[in-house]
Motif scaffolding. Sequence first.
Motif, PDB file in Angstrom:
ATOM      1  N   ARG A  76      -2.864  12.649 -12.974  1.00 31.17           N
ATOM      2  CA  ARG A  76      -1.991  12.086 -14.000  1.00 31.17           C
ATOM      3  C   ARG A  76      -2.739  11.641 -15.250  1.00 31.17           C
ATOM      4  NH1 ARG A  76       0.072   6.608 -12.262  1.00 31.17           N
ATOM      5  NH2 ARG A  76      -2.035   6.095 -12.985  1.00 31.17           N
ATOM      6  N   ASN A  77      -3.743  10.790 -15.095  1.00 31.18           N
ATOM      7  CA  ASN A  77      -4.366  10.189 -16.280  1.00 31.18           C
ATOM      8  C   ASN A  77      -5.069  11.208 -17.180  1.00 31.18           C
ATOM      9  OD1 ASN A  77      -3.361   7.867 -15.209  1.00 31.18           O
ATOM     10  ND2 ASN A  77      -5.325   6.909 -14.777  1.00 31.18           N
ATOM     11  N   PRO A  78      -5.923  12.096 -16.651  1.00 36.17           N
ATOM     12  CA  PRO A  78      -6.493  13.129 -17.529  1.00 36.17           C
ATOM     13  C   PRO A  78      -5.430  14.035 -18.138  1.00 36.17           C
ATOM     14  CG  PRO A  78      -7.821  12.897 -15.546  1.00 36.17           C
ATOM     15  CD  PRO A  78      -6.569  12.105 -15.319  1.00 36.17           C
ATOM     16  N   GLY A  96      -1.030  23.205 -21.809  1.00 30.32           N
ATOM     17  CA  GLY A  96      -2.422  22.855 -21.523  1.00 30.32           C
ATOM     18  C   GLY A  96      -2.568  22.184 -20.162  1.00 30.32           C
ATOM     19  N   VAL A  97      -1.616  21.323 -19.822  1.00 31.34           N
ATOM     20  CA  VAL A  97      -1.652  20.663 -18.510  1.00 31.34           C
ATOM     21  C   VAL A  97      -1.535  21.695 -17.394  1.00 31.34           C
ATOM     22  CG1 VAL A  97      -0.369  19.138 -16.956  1.00 31.34           C
ATOM     23  CG2 VAL A  97      -0.845  18.421 -19.306  1.00 31.34           C
ATOM     24  N   ALA A  98      -0.641  22.661 -17.566  1.00 32.57           N
ATOM     25  CA  ALA A  98      -0.479  23.708 -16.548  1.00 32.57           C
ATOM     26  C   ALA A  98      -1.764  24.518 -16.396  1.00 32.57           C
ATOM     27  CB  ALA A  98       0.693  24.617 -16.924  1.00 32.57           C
ATOM     28  N   ALA A  99      -2.390  24.859 -17.510  1.00 30.94           N
ATOM     29  CA  ALA A  99      -3.630  25.634 -17.447  1.00 30.94           C
ATOM     30  C   ALA A  99      -4.741  24.844 -16.772  1.00 30.94           C
ATOM     31  CB  ALA A  99      -4.047  26.057 -18.863  1.00 30.94           C
ATOM     32  N   TRP A 100      -4.849  23.566 -17.131  1.00 32.71           N
ATOM     33  CA  TRP A 100      -5.898  22.738 -16.540  1.00 32.71           C
ATOM     34  C   TRP A 100      -5.646  22.502 -15.052  1.00 32.71           C
ATOM     35  CZ3 TRP A 100     -10.616  22.051 -16.837  1.00 32.71           C
ATOM     36  CH2 TRP A 100     -11.271  20.926 -16.339  1.00 32.71           C
ATOM     37  N   THR A 101      -4.390  22.439 -14.665  1.00 35.62           N
ATOM     38  CA  THR A 101      -4.053  22.314 -13.245  1.00 35.62           C
ATOM     39  C   THR A 101      -4.520  23.534 -12.470  1.00 35.62           C
ATOM     40  OG1 THR A 101      -2.117  20.923 -13.724  1.00 35.62           O
ATOM     41  CG2 THR A 101      -2.154  22.050 -11.600  1.00 35.62           C
ATOM     42  N   ALA A 102      -4.291  24.713 -13.041  1.00 36.34           N
ATOM     43  CA  ALA A 102      -4.722  25.947 -12.376  1.00 36.34           C
ATOM     44  C   ALA A 102      -6.246  26.001 -12.261  1.00 36.34           C
ATOM     45  CB  ALA A 102      -4.202  27.163 -13.144  1.00 36.34           C
ATOM     46  N   ILE A 103      -6.943  25.608 -13.327  1.00 28.78           N
ATOM     47  CA  ILE A 103      -8.410  25.613 -13.299  1.00 28.78           C
ATOM     48  C   ILE A 103      -8.934  24.616 -12.263  1.00 28.78           C
ATOM     49  CG2 ILE A 103     -10.474  25.056 -14.640  1.00 28.78           C
ATOM     50  CD1 ILE A 103      -8.921  26.082 -17.123  1.00 28.78           C
ATOM     51  N   SER A 104      -8.344  23.436 -12.236  1.00 26.46           N
ATOM     52  CA  SER A 104      -8.782  22.413 -11.280  1.00 26.46           C
ATOM     53  C   SER A 104      -8.535  22.861  -9.844  1.00 26.46           C
ATOM     54  CB  SER A 104      -8.049  21.092 -11.550  1.00 26.46           C
ATOM     55  OG  SER A 104      -8.390  20.568 -12.821  1.00 26.46           O
ATOM     56  N   LEU A 105      -7.436  23.550  -9.627  1.00 25.24           N
ATOM     57  CA  LEU A 105      -7.137  24.063  -8.292  1.00 25.24           C
ATOM     58  C   LEU A 105      -8.223  25.035  -7.837  1.00 25.24           C
ATOM     59  CD1 LEU A 105      -5.377  24.536  -5.816  1.00 25.24           C
ATOM     60  CD2 LEU A 105      -4.046  26.175  -7.163  1.00 25.24           C
ATOM     61  N   VAL A 106      -8.622  25.924  -8.716  1.00 26.47           N
ATOM     62  CA  VAL A 106      -9.668  26.893  -8.376  1.00 26.47           C
ATOM     63  C   VAL A 106     -10.980  26.172  -8.063  1.00 26.47           C
ATOM     64  CG1 VAL A 106     -11.087  28.777  -9.269  1.00 26.47           C
ATOM     65  CG2 VAL A 106      -8.621  28.769  -9.690  1.00 26.47           C
ATOM     66  N   VAL A 107     -11.329  25.172  -8.862  1.00 32.27           N
ATOM     67  CA  VAL A 107     -12.571  24.424  -8.631  1.00 32.27           C
ATOM     68  C   VAL A 107     -12.541  23.764  -7.255  1.00 32.27           C
ATOM     69  CG1 VAL A 107     -13.958  22.442  -9.368  1.00 32.27           C
ATOM     70  CG2 VAL A 107     -13.048  24.038 -11.073  1.00 32.27           C
ATOM     71  N   ASN A 142       0.828  -1.200   0.000  1.00 28.65           N
ATOM     72  CA  ASN A 142       0.000   0.000   0.000  1.00 28.65           C
ATOM     73  C   ASN A 142       0.867   1.256   0.000  1.00 28.65           C
ATOM     74  OD1 ASN A 142      -2.739   1.242   0.299  1.00 28.65           O
ATOM     75  ND2 ASN A 142      -1.835   1.991   2.192  1.00 28.65           N
ATOM     76  N   ALA A 143       1.908   1.268   0.854  1.00 30.77           N
ATOM     77  CA  ALA A 143       2.791   2.431   0.922  1.00 30.77           C
ATOM     78  C   ALA A 143       3.585   2.603  -0.372  1.00 30.77           C
ATOM     79  CB  ALA A 143       3.742   2.285   2.112  1.00 30.77           C
ATOM     80  N   TRP A 144       4.044   1.492  -0.932  1.00 31.51           N
ATOM     81  CA  TRP A 144       4.825   1.531  -2.180  1.00 31.51           C
ATOM     82  C   TRP A 144       3.979   2.051  -3.327  1.00 31.51           C
ATOM     83  CZ3 TRP A 144       7.744  -3.435  -4.230  1.00 31.51           C
ATOM     84  CH2 TRP A 144       8.530  -3.090  -5.318  1.00 31.51           C
ATOM     85  N   ASP A 145       2.810   1.457  -3.496  1.00 30.82           N
ATOM     86  CA  ASP A 145       1.916   1.833  -4.592  1.00 30.82           C
ATOM     87  C   ASP A 145       1.524   3.299  -4.490  1.00 30.82           C
ATOM     88  OD1 ASP A 145       0.185   1.675  -6.776  1.00 30.82           O
ATOM     89  OD2 ASP A 145      -1.481   0.981  -5.555  1.00 30.82           O
ATOM     90  N   HIS A 146       1.044   3.711  -3.309  1.00 25.88           N
ATOM     91  CA  HIS A 146       0.598   5.087  -3.151  1.00 25.88           C
ATOM     92  C   HIS A 146       1.767   6.065  -3.174  1.00 25.88           C
ATOM     93  CE1 HIS A 146      -3.121   3.066  -1.892  1.00 25.88           C
ATOM     94  NE2 HIS A 146      -3.714   4.191  -2.206  1.00 25.88           N
ATOM     95  N   GLY A 147       2.931   5.611  -2.691  1.00 23.58           N
ATOM     96  CA  GLY A 147       4.102   6.478  -2.737  1.00 23.58           C
ATOM     97  C   GLY A 147       4.521   6.799  -4.165  1.00 23.58           C
ATOM     98  N   VAL A 148       4.552   5.779  -5.020  1.00 19.91           N
ATOM     99  CA  VAL A 148       4.881   5.995  -6.431  1.00 19.91           C
ATOM    100  C   VAL A 148       3.839   6.904  -7.081  1.00 19.91           C
ATOM    101  CG1 VAL A 148       5.112   4.886  -8.690  1.00 19.91           C
ATOM    102  CG2 VAL A 148       6.157   3.832  -6.675  1.00 19.91           C
ATOM    103  N   ASP A 149       2.566   6.640  -6.801  1.00 22.85           N
ATOM    104  CA  ASP A 149       1.488   7.459  -7.372  1.00 22.85           C
ATOM    105  C   ASP A 149       1.637   8.924  -6.978  1.00 22.85           C
ATOM    106  OD1 ASP A 149       0.402   5.267  -8.565  1.00 22.85           O
ATOM    107  OD2 ASP A 149      -1.219   4.991  -7.121  1.00 22.85           O
ATOM    108  N   PHE A 176       2.898  23.897  -7.905  1.00 21.89           N
ATOM    109  CA  PHE A 176       2.049  24.527  -6.895  1.00 21.89           C
ATOM    110  C   PHE A 176       0.643  23.948  -6.929  1.00 21.89           C
ATOM    111  CE2 PHE A 176      -1.038  27.753  -5.608  1.00 21.89           C
ATOM    112  CZ  PHE A 176      -0.589  28.030  -4.321  1.00 21.89           C
ATOM    113  N   GLY A 177       0.093  23.807  -8.135  1.00 26.69           N
ATOM    114  CA  GLY A 177      -1.265  23.286  -8.263  1.00 26.69           C
ATOM    115  C   GLY A 177      -1.388  21.850  -7.785  1.00 26.69           C
ATOM    116  N   TYR A 178      -0.375  21.043  -8.082  1.00 26.33           N
ATOM    117  CA  TYR A 178      -0.400  19.636  -7.671  1.00 26.33           C
ATOM    118  C   TYR A 178      -0.406  19.512  -6.153  1.00 26.33           C
ATOM    119  CZ  TYR A 178       0.989  14.728  -7.275  1.00 26.33           C
ATOM    120  OH  TYR A 178       1.039  13.391  -6.957  1.00 26.33           O
ATOM    121  N   VAL A 179       0.514  20.231  -5.506  1.00 24.07           N
ATOM    122  CA  VAL A 179       0.605  20.155  -4.046  1.00 24.07           C
ATOM    123  C   VAL A 179      -0.622  20.769  -3.390  1.00 24.07           C
ATOM    124  CG1 VAL A 179       1.915  20.934  -2.026  1.00 24.07           C
ATOM    125  CG2 VAL A 179       3.125  20.134  -4.068  1.00 24.07           C
TER     126      VAL A 179
END
Length: 371
Positions: free
Chosen positions: A315-317, A337-348, A235-242, A278-281
């Motif tokens: 990751r997948n989207p 596009g990934v950076a922009a979508w990250t910012a939008i998702s963060l706001v949501v 569990n720790a290995w799988d989630h750690g990699v993710d 920043f958005g990921y964290v």
Amino acid sequence: MQDMPALVPLGDNPTLLWGMRNDERLRRIGVAQGFAGSDAADGPAILANMAFAFDPVWTAHLKARPGIVMTRAGVPVLAHVRTAEERARVAAAMQADATLDAASGLTLIAAESDEGILNEALRKREKPFAERLVPAAVPAIERASYVGAYKGVTDLLTKYLWPEWALAITRVCARAGITPNQVTAMGSVLCIVATIAFWYGWFWTGLATGLVFMVLDTVDGKLARCTITASKLGNAWDHGVDLVHPPFWWWAWAAGCAPYGRPLDDATFWAVIGTMLFGYVAQRLIEGAFIVRFGMHIHVWERFDSWFRLITARRNPNMVILFAGLVVTRPDWGIIGVAAWTAISLVVHLVRLFQAMARRAKGGAITSWLA
């Protein structure tokens, strides 16, 4: 304090499910869920009819519910008995493949009932499977077991693109004796290979390698749940990699745009990297804050949140966005596009957290729509 019930198999069934006998599967369930040993001669126990296979959610549900019997077509499948008399009565019905008499003093719940049961850990109402285990039914039962291993909500690729691939690989691994940790190890190697490929601008190679890794990332967890072989290490290995690898993928992709021939200028490069990191964290912190405040994941609050989980900037989207950019030979557009979508998702996510806090402040209840 109530004694921990034993989990006791009744009957014998040679039919294999996920490459193991039903009594071995029950033993693993008992160990995983902390039941007392099956050799207990008296005292509280959950009797398990080995003529049937059932979702482990059922034993977890009955564990704290003495006097409850789960049936299939009237025949007792699982029964939390409290006395020697109840044990004898239920055992006789199981061995005779018969229904319980009306004077049993036990409460019956039918597995086939549309009402289902509430999975309290996930705040989700579900209908766990319980089916007669015969050779002809094994493919359908394994599919039900596999589908039941999808806990909570997930992204569009995991939900729609590769469930069948992952099911086939899970079956092969179970029958070949390949462990979930071995699958995680193979996936970890492929994850590193994909990162290197992205760094050098070998995007198609990286995407193909990453796709195999992402499928295996589904397989290891499903294999662990279906074969009841989950471990703290796995569990720790799988989630750690993710948790760790996505920012490295995005950084490597942005760097790989230069050797590919579509370099980002310095200002754009650092704006993209900064926004994604920043958005990921921040999104992870928001999800954690929601769990701490409201006792459930943000993506199971309302129907919108579960829908947004399908496409939110994980990751997948994000890989879909990168793939689209690469199709038109513009991997640089993809990472922007990934950076922009990250910012939008963060706001949501931030807005949804504030909305939940405001509703709670007004005395409203925050409950999962899946319940």
